[in-house]
Scaffold this motif. Sequence first.
Motif, PDB file in Angstrom:
ATOM      1  N   GLU A 154       0.224  -7.135  -0.339  1.00 51.36           N
ATOM      2  CA  GLU A 154      -0.126  -5.780  -0.450  1.00 51.36           C
ATOM      3  C   GLU A 154      -1.420  -5.282   0.397  1.00 51.36           C
ATOM      4  O   GLU A 154      -1.370  -4.211   1.176  1.00 51.36           O
ATOM      5  N   THR A 171      -1.371   3.865  -0.962  1.00 49.95           N
ATOM      6  CA  THR A 171       0.036   3.629  -0.954  1.00 49.95           C
ATOM      7  C   THR A 171       0.249   2.315  -0.505  1.00 49.95           C
ATOM      8  O   THR A 171      -0.189   2.101   0.562  1.00 49.95           O
ATOM      9  N   GLY A 174       5.080  -2.821  -2.015  1.00 47.78           N
ATOM     10  CA  GLY A 174       4.922  -3.971  -2.987  1.00 47.78           C
ATOM     11  C   GLY A 174       6.455  -4.719  -2.783  1.00 47.78           C
ATOM     12  O   GLY A 174       6.810  -4.637  -1.730  1.00 47.78           O
ATOM     13  N   LYS A 175       6.625  -5.628  -3.753  1.00 42.99           N
ATOM     14  CA  LYS A 175       7.752  -6.608  -3.674  1.00 42.99           C
ATOM     15  C   LYS A 175       8.976  -5.749  -3.454  1.00 42.99           C
ATOM     16  O   LYS A 175       9.266  -4.761  -4.191  1.00 42.99           O
ATOM     17  N   LYS A 178       9.142  -1.773  -2.200  1.00 37.37           N
ATOM     18  CA  LYS A 178       9.104  -0.894  -2.972  1.00 37.37           C
ATOM     19  C   LYS A 178       7.551  -0.123  -2.916  1.00 37.37           C
ATOM     20  O   LYS A 178       6.575  -0.788  -2.890  1.00 37.37           O
ATOM     21  N   ARG A 180       4.569   2.066  -4.071  1.00 32.06           N
ATOM     22  CA  ARG A 180       3.924   2.843  -5.227  1.00 32.06           C
ATOM     23  C   ARG A 180       2.445   3.298  -4.680  1.00 32.06           C
ATOM     24  O   ARG A 180       1.734   2.788  -3.879  1.00 32.06           O
ATOM     25  N   VAL A 182      -1.563   3.596  -6.053  1.00 32.07           N
ATOM     26  CA  VAL A 182      -2.430   3.009  -6.990  1.00 32.07           C
ATOM     27  C   VAL A 182      -3.778   3.741  -7.051  1.00 32.07           C
ATOM     28  O   VAL A 182      -4.188   4.282  -5.843  1.00 32.07           O
ATOM     29  N   GLN A 264       1.761  -1.954 -16.262  1.00 28.74           N
ATOM     30  CA  GLN A 264       3.392  -2.272 -15.592  1.00 28.74           C
ATOM     31  C   GLN A 264       3.211  -1.324 -14.257  1.00 28.74           C
ATOM     32  O   GLN A 264       3.442  -2.076 -13.201  1.00 28.74           O
ATOM     33  N   GLU A 265       2.979  -0.244 -14.228  1.00 27.64           N
ATOM     34  CA  GLU A 265       3.176   0.717 -13.067  1.00 27.64           C
ATOM     35  C   GLU A 265       2.351   0.406 -12.138  1.00 27.64           C
ATOM     36  O   GLU A 265       2.492   0.497 -11.200  1.00 27.64           O
ATOM     37  N   GLY A 268       3.089  -2.718 -10.170  1.00 27.83           N
ATOM     38  CA  GLY A 268       4.424  -2.623  -9.630  1.00 27.83           C
ATOM     39  C   GLY A 268       5.181  -3.594 -10.240  1.00 27.83           C
ATOM     40  O   GLY A 268       6.161  -4.419  -9.482  1.00 27.83           O
ATOM     41  N   HIS A 269       5.188  -4.153 -11.398  1.00 26.72           N
ATOM     42  CA  HIS A 269       6.003  -4.968 -12.069  1.00 26.72           C
ATOM     43  C   HIS A 269       7.373  -4.252 -12.354  1.00 26.72           C
ATOM     44  O   HIS A 269       7.571  -3.276 -13.050  1.00 26.72           O
ATOM     45  N   ALA A 270       8.533  -4.833 -11.972  1.00 24.67           N
ATOM     46  CA  ALA A 270       9.840  -4.196 -12.296  1.00 24.67           C
ATOM     47  C   ALA A 270      10.183  -4.590 -13.582  1.00 24.67           C
ATOM     48  O   ALA A 270      10.917  -3.678 -14.094  1.00 24.67           O
TER      49      ALA A 270
END
Length: 301
Positions: A154, A171, A174-175, A178, A180, A182, A264-265, A268-270
């Motif tokens: 990233e 911005t 991620g995996k 996706k 996200r 931060v 988690q957000e 970027g963990h699903a």
Amino acid sequence: MNDEHLYNQLTLYMRYLRNEKQVSEHTLEAYASDLEKILAILLTQGIEHWQEVQTATVRVLIAQLHREGLSSRSLARLLSALRGLFNYLIRENQCEHDPTTGVKAPKSSRKLPKVLDVDRAQQLLDTPLEQDFNGIRDHAILELFYSSGLRLSELTQLNLHDIDLKAGLATVLGKGKKMRIVPVGTKAINAIEQWLPLRLAHIAGDEQALFIGVRGKRISPQLVRERVRLAGVNNLGQHVHPHMLRHSFASHVLESSHDLRAVQELLGHADISTTQIYTHLDFQHLAQVYDQAHPRAKRKS
């Protein structure tokens, strides 16, 4: 022995992963290594077609590799690679069944992530680096890793327009491609602002990367790993890697906020179960919350 089918289908699958799925080079290398290992074993068993592979074949294969010392984590990755291959083969009408169905890697205790404590993290970031191109860039990289909990890929993929220094946001891709957003802390913003004039002076052509090497092109993951390692050795006397800074970010934010969903957000963990590993540092707080909040847990004074 006619092994042409095995090799050809494997080659087509790797091409599919690269061109259509657009997986990272790191993932491609890992999958290729795992699948070639499987293919070599299948050939010794006289198997010439993926259709011939049965569930019993996969179970024996996994057991054999486990006896040879392959870790549970590596076996799980290998099974994932094989499962992906058979999904592809079924879709391409090259196979009628998935022999990995119901097969699981042997369980092992989950390793806790290695983290820096808060004082060590501060020492790493506050120790002055050389005030030259590499030193100023490396300081910005370290600050951003710890500030925002980025993965190595990233950070290296960041472009200049992905960072909003006024808003303190980045911005991130991620995996799974996706996106996200931060937060970027004040210290990291200051370090990036110090880096930007040097970036501008060394940029090659219309390169958009936020972090570049001395030749003006996007910095490579390998170089970032080495620069982070050197900073750890020089500033702390220990090996530090980018994911250790991500782990430290997660643990320290969770310790202070006790908000697992927020962490988690940010990471970027699903799946929140991936984030829950960081709660190992905070069991005492959870016990206190339980004692204070649960009506049947309050103790007599």
